[in-house]
Design a protein around this motif. Structure first.
Motif, PDB file in Angstrom:
ATOM      1  N   TYR A  26     -73.514 -18.505  36.135  1.00  0.00           N
ATOM      2  CA  TYR A  26     -74.287 -17.527  36.082  1.00  0.00           C
ATOM      3  C   TYR A  26     -73.953 -16.456  35.085  1.00  0.00           C
ATOM      4  O   TYR A  26     -74.647 -15.788  34.627  1.00  0.00           O
ATOM      5  N   TYR A  29     -74.018 -17.503  31.573  1.00  0.00           N
ATOM      6  CA  TYR A  29     -75.403 -17.324  31.146  1.00  0.00           C
ATOM      7  C   TYR A  29     -75.927 -15.769  30.659  1.00  0.00           C
ATOM      8  O   TYR A  29     -76.421 -15.341  29.757  1.00  0.00           O
ATOM      9  N   HIS A  30     -75.372 -14.921  31.787  1.00  0.00           N
ATOM     10  CA  HIS A  30     -75.357 -13.664  31.237  1.00  0.00           C
ATOM     11  C   HIS A  30     -74.523 -12.805  30.478  1.00  0.00           C
ATOM     12  O   HIS A  30     -74.337 -11.535  30.325  1.00  0.00           O
ATOM     13  N   ARG A 137     -74.412  -6.166  36.628  1.00  0.00           N
ATOM     14  CA  ARG A 137     -74.638  -6.936  35.519  1.00  0.00           C
ATOM     15  C   ARG A 137     -75.229  -8.277  36.160  1.00  0.00           C
ATOM     16  O   ARG A 137     -76.201  -8.905  35.457  1.00  0.00           O
ATOM     17  N   LEU A 138     -74.874  -8.701  37.069  1.00  0.00           N
ATOM     18  CA  LEU A 138     -75.468  -9.942  38.016  1.00  0.00           C
ATOM     19  C   LEU A 138     -76.719  -9.635  38.493  1.00  0.00           C
ATOM     20  O   LEU A 138     -77.391 -10.614  38.747  1.00  0.00           O
ATOM     21  N   PRO A 141     -80.614  -8.467  36.674  1.00  0.00           N
ATOM     22  CA  PRO A 141     -81.708  -9.360  36.167  1.00  0.00           C
ATOM     23  C   PRO A 141     -82.537  -9.877  37.428  1.00  0.00           C
ATOM     24  O   PRO A 141     -84.058 -10.243  37.149  1.00  0.00           O
TER      25      PRO A 141
END
Length: 187
Positions: A26, A29-30, A137-138, A141
């Protein structure tokens, strides 16, 4: 009790290592930097399984498939050990499917925990800005689409709560799916 204690310990171990593999996936990915303490911790406890897999499993676009497969393998080993513990003869063919449901449950649990931490940090004005930035930040989204639909209520952002409720509904569905997969092949 002879089943519950090993089952609990396997859940904890799989949750830690499998969850770290999913967090690695994860975060990559971000494009969250791994130079922070959490990132270094995630690398430290997952390199042993992810790096060998990365030699044979390439990334797909921004998805680190080696981390995903590592998490799935850890869940698979957990279910295999539980099957061996209860002496489930002949049910090994359903282990891959059980592991997919278990992996999805682990992902939902991890996202739920992330959102709880995100909500708590939003209430603590003196929290570490580095930690707030990382968690933000995680989590952003996940909450951003819901935030567009649900306005602030009295200055309070309810979007994390809504996403947690939705994740819990998904967890219930996955629990039923896991029970269905476990019961496959029974007469």
């Amino acid at each position: 009790m002879l089943y519950q204690i090993p089952s609990f310990l396997l859940d904890v171990i799989t949750g830690l290592f499998g969850g770290a593999c999913l967090l690695r996936l994860y975060m990559q990915y971000h494009r969250v930097p791994f130079g922070n303490p959490l990132g270094r911790f995630v690398f430290a406890i997952t390199d042993w399984i992810v790096l060998p897999l990365r030699r044979v499993v390439p990334a797909f676009r921004r998805w680190d498939l080696a981390s995903l497969i590592a998490a799935w393998l850890l869940v698979l080993v957990k279910f295999l050990l539980l099957f061996l513990l209860i002496g489930a003869g002949g049910g090994y063919a359903k282990l891959p499917l059980l592991s997919v449901f278990g992996l999805l449950q682990l992902a939902v649990s991890g996202l739920t925990a992330l959102l709880i931490v995100y909500a708590i940090l939003s209430w603590i004005p003196t929290a570490s800005s580095m930690l707030q930035d990382l968690v933000g930040r995680l989590a952003e989204p996940l909450v951003r689409p819901v935030r567009k639909l649900i306005p602030l209520v009295g200055g309070v952002d309810l979007s994390p709560l809504v996403v947690i409720v939705l994740l819990q509904i998904v967890a219930i569905i996955l629990g039923d799916g896991l029970a269905w997969a476990y019961g496959m092949g029974r007469r």
